[in-house]
Each structure stands twice: as C-alpha cells, then as structure tokens.
Scaffold this active site. Structure first.
Site, PDB file in Angstrom:
ATOM      1  N   HIS A  71      74.254  52.236  29.291  1.00  0.00           N
ATOM      2  CA  HIS A  71      73.417  51.179  29.070  1.00  0.00           C
ATOM      3  C   HIS A  71      72.856  51.983  27.981  1.00  0.00           C
ATOM      4  O   HIS A  71      72.277  53.331  28.504  1.00  0.00           O
ATOM      5  CB  HIS A  71      72.873  50.976  30.562  1.00  0.00           C
ATOM      6  CG  HIS A  71      73.636  49.506  31.354  1.00  0.00           C
ATOM      7  ND1 HIS A  71      74.480  48.386  31.191  1.00  0.00           N
ATOM      8  CD2 HIS A  71      73.970  50.029  32.629  1.00  0.00           C
ATOM      9  CE1 HIS A  71      74.265  48.216  31.896  1.00  0.00           C
ATOM     10  NE2 HIS A  71      74.372  48.989  32.820  1.00  0.00           N
ATOM     11  N   CYS A  88      73.778  48.533  24.013  1.00  0.00           N
ATOM     12  CA  CYS A  88      72.789  48.117  23.781  1.00  0.00           C
ATOM     13  C   CYS A  88      71.498  48.259  23.060  1.00  0.00           C
ATOM     14  O   CYS A  88      71.141  49.728  23.915  1.00  0.00           O
ATOM     15  CB  CYS A  88      72.124  46.836  25.079  1.00  0.00           C
ATOM     16  SG  CYS A  88      73.327  45.383  24.969  1.00  0.00           S
TER      17      CYS A  88
END
Length: 483
Positions: free
Chosen positions: A321, A364
């Site tokens: 992440h 991301c």
C-alpha cells in the site's frame, strides 16, 4: 549410405515426453495426425519420418531443423554435426524450412503460455471443444490440435485464437500480429482475414521464420545507435530484491488504527511473475514478505552494505500500500520512497557506483477511487485530500546518475489490483519484459509499451484509468540481456 541409426537411437533416448509431443506437432504437415497420435516413443517417430521420406540416407536436414526448433542444440551439435549458427543461416534461405511458419508460431505460443493461462484457454473454450479433451493433462499443443480438428484454428483462420489471446495475454496477441505482418504486409493486413490471399510465397515464410529464430541479439542496438549501453554480462546480473506486503493485520490492529488497510490479495501473483521474469534475466531473487516499516529499512540496509562489485545491476520491486511519495509497512508506518532509493547512491553503496539501480513500485500514490466489483486499489486510505505537488516524481529518485524508478501510477492517483490476476502494472511489466528483452529492446522502450497497455485498461463501472510513470537519470541504454 546407411542411416546413422546409432545416432538416431541416442537422440531418441535423450528426448522426453513433452519434447516428443512437440516434435510430432511440428511435423503435422508431413505425417498424418492419425499416424502421429499412435506414436508413444521417439524411435517410432523417426520411423514414421523415414516412411514419409523426411529422413533419408545422407539427409537429416528435417531432423536437424526439428531439434533446432526444439532448442536441443546439444543434440544438434553432438549427434548431427550441425550448429546453431549453421541452422540460422540455412533456414533464412527461402524453401529450406520444412516446418511451416504457422505451426512454429503455435509452438512458440505454447512455450510462452503459463499454467494459469492454459487454464484460462480451457475455460474459454469449454463450449467449443469436448470437455473430455480439456482434462488437467491436456497441454496447450493438445488444445491447438483440438481447435484445428473443430475447424476454429488454421493457417488462414486465426481470428478465434487472437480473440482468446486478447482476453488472456496481450503479448501473445502481439506475437500473432507480428507473424501476420511479416507474412501479409501492412496493406493486406487491412483486408479481412477471410479475404486475404490464401498462399504466401516461400520468401514471406523465410522472412518470418528468420526473424523468429534469430532475433536481434541483446546489445545489438549499440551497432546502430550512438548511445552506449550499460554492461550487462555478469552471471548473475545482480540481485532482484522483492518486498512483498500482503497481510496488513498489524496495521488494522493498531490503536488508533492508522489507515483502513485491507490485505493485498493478488500480490503473490505479482511476486511470482517477477520471480519468473528476473530469474530468466539471470538475476538472483531475494523475496521478503509482510515487512513492517522498520523491517523494510533493515532489509534495504543489508543489500546496501552488500558487495555488488561483481554484479552489473541492482533491481528492487516494492509491492505494498502507499500514498504520495511513500510506501507502507504492514504495521501501517510510512517509508519514504526517496529514503529507499537514496540508500543505493554511489556514496552510500560504492560497489554500485556507475551501475544501473532499478526500482519498480506497485503502490497507490493518492486517494482511492470508486472500485469495481473485483478490482481493489493499493491505497491505504479512503478519505484524505488530494495533493498536487508536481515535483513528487523527480524528488523520489536521487539527483545522481544511473537510477530508474518505475511507478505504477501518476502522483495523486490510485493503482489497481485484481485479487486473482495481480496488478495491472506489474503484470504488464512482466509480460513486456519477457517478450521484449530477448529482442534486445531497452528498458525505456519497454516501459513506454507498458504505459500504453495499462492506459488502455479501465475499472468499471466508472471507467477509472491508470497511467504508470517512469522517472530516470540513466546515462546509457539499459538492456537486460537474456544470453
């Protein structure tokens, strides 16, 4: 002159079941399928070739070609007295090749198809082919043969195969299109398949066969380009470090919970693809799973301190992440990407000075968008505001030379991940590396193709898009040599 039966016996004993199946498939234009289906031993296969006049006293040209197509250069040289270079020259002469360009294309495709892709082919062909022919032991060559029997695949009938490849692996589709372009030319490619000329001359076949068996050698760009290439000859080339974060339970258990982080289902598919590709590119693979922020720093420091003097390159792949400029440990703590890349500057890692340092980051770099049914994002947060600092990409890599940073997405944006098929970016990256590196293409050309493929994808129902972005301070062409 008698046939060298002792040599044929030695060759037959060296061939395994899969290689025999490949030889039979490549010979289908010369030996009837019914005859080949009954053959279980290589000796019987050679007898069938003799019956059809494909092996004769004083002429083993067809057998030499078969072994060359199969990649058994050891048998070609030791038992049949030929070489790779001799065969490459021979097969470029129009009319010399006896294996059809069409059948060799199918064989090459079968060699590149993974087990998961084979399962996808079987699933999508479930209504076209008998279920009994699609059992777990059915190979891709078996699938091609069944498609031919059903009349949905042939030299002038590639439409269904192209549709399947477009669904399963776009690189396979490009292989077919490359084959068609060489055989038909650009003008005839604009004509519907069923209206094209049914015959191609031996020159067209020889042209494609030559291009497919003797691709440009890695590094051959140097001869036609003034731009020098980085040295890429050491064995191993270097370390490919994979930091693969899947389980974020520690982050969810933290009080207060730092981010709403789901487990990254599908990341192991990415890691497996990276292992496969960089192993083929002669890198030593070092994979670590589910690292906290501090553990990420410790692992990176271990490889920073390692002696890379006998290696030509260093690769680091980070799957986690993230948000703008950072990646998360599984504990929800942040690690700046710049901190990781700067660890390998010439000042901090002397043995990598002047050598390419390559980082691929799947995470991301901004807020999550609305998700489709089976698509997740690699963002660790749901509600934070969008930032607009356009300097992010260049700030993430050191100012000094020889760095490449491949980001899955632009600043401020999410990247997408399928729990079953992995991420758009890493899967496209691995497919293009696997296809283009043997052709001598440099990494920036490959990453441009990756950009194009990923940008064409969309996340339904709102058609969100993703655009990767490479940043680099490379001074030379970076070509991952396969040989």
């Amino acid at each position: 002159m008698e046939l060298p039966r002792q040599r044929l016996l030695v060759v037959s004993e060296e061939l395994d079941e899969a290689e025999l199946a490949a030889l039979k498939f490549l010979s289908l234009e010369h030996v009837p399928m019914r005859r080949l289906e009954a053959i279980q031993k290589a000796q019987d296969f050679f007898e069938a070739l003799q019956e059809k006049g494909m092996i004769e006293a004083g002429s083993l040209a067809f057998l030499k070609e078969l072994l060359y197509r199969l990649g058994r250069i050891d048998l070609l040289e030791a038992q049949l007295g030929s070489s790779r270079e001799e065969m490459e020259r021979e097969l470029q002469i129009p009319g010399r090749a006896k294996v059809s360009a069409y059948r060799y294309l199918l064989f090459q495709l079968s060699e590149d198809i993974t087990e998961d892709e084979l399962k996808s082919f079987k699933f999508l062909l479930g209504k076209e082919l008998p279920k009994c022919r699609l059992n777990p032991k059915t190979t891709m060559l078996d699938v091609f043969i069944e498609m031919e029997k059903k009349g949905i695949l042939g030299e002038d009938n590639l439409s269904m195969l192209k549709s399947l490849c477009a669904e399963i692996n776009i690189i396979l589709l490009k292989r077919i299109e490359e084959y068609e372009l060489n055989l038909f030319g650009e003008e005839e490619m604009c004509i519907p398949e069923e209206q094209r000329g049914s015959t191609r001359g031996p020159e067209a076949h020889a042209r494609w066969l030559a291009s497919s068996v003797a691709p440009d050698s890695p590094g051959s760009w140097n001869e036609s380009s003034q731009l020098e290439a980085y040295k890429m000859t050491s064995r191993p080339r270097g370390v490919c470090l994979i930091l693969n974060n899947h389980n974020f339970a520690k982050a969810r258990e933290a009080v207060p919970e730092p981010k709403n982080m789901k487990d990254r289902n599908g990341t192991d598919v990415d890691a497996a693809a990276l292992r496969r590709v960089f192993s083929k590119l002669h890198f030593t693979i070092a994979e670590y799973r589910d690292l906290t922020a501090e553990e990420i720093r410790k692992i990176v420091n271990i490889y920073r301190c390692e002696d890379h003097k006998d290696k030509d390159c260093f690769v680091c792949c980070i799957l986690s992440h993230g948000k703008k400029g950072i990646v998360y440990g599984v504990d929800g703590q942040e690690v700046p990407i710049q901190e990781l890349t700067t660890s390998f500057t010439g000042q901090n890692c002397h043995s990598l000075a002047g050598k390419p340092k390559v980082f691929f980051v799947q995470a991301c770099q901004g807020d999550a968008c609305q998700k489709g049914v089976t698509i997740e994002t690699d963002s660790g947060e749901q509600d934070s505001s969008v930032e607009t600092d356009a300097r992010f990409q260049l700030d993430c890599i050191p100012a000094e030379a020889d760095f490449l940073l491949g980001m899955a997405t632009l600043q401020d944006y999410v990247s997408y991940r399928s729990p079953r098929q992995g991420t758009w970016y890493i899967q496209a990256l691995c497919q293009h590396l696997e296809y283009s590196c043997p052709r001598g293409e440099d990494i920036l050309t490959i990453l441009t193709a990756v950009n194009q493929e990923v940008s064409r994808k969309s996340c339904k129902p709102n058609a969100e898009k993703q655009m990767p972005q490479p940043s680099f301070t490379l001074r030379k062409k970076l070509i991952f040599a396969v040989n």
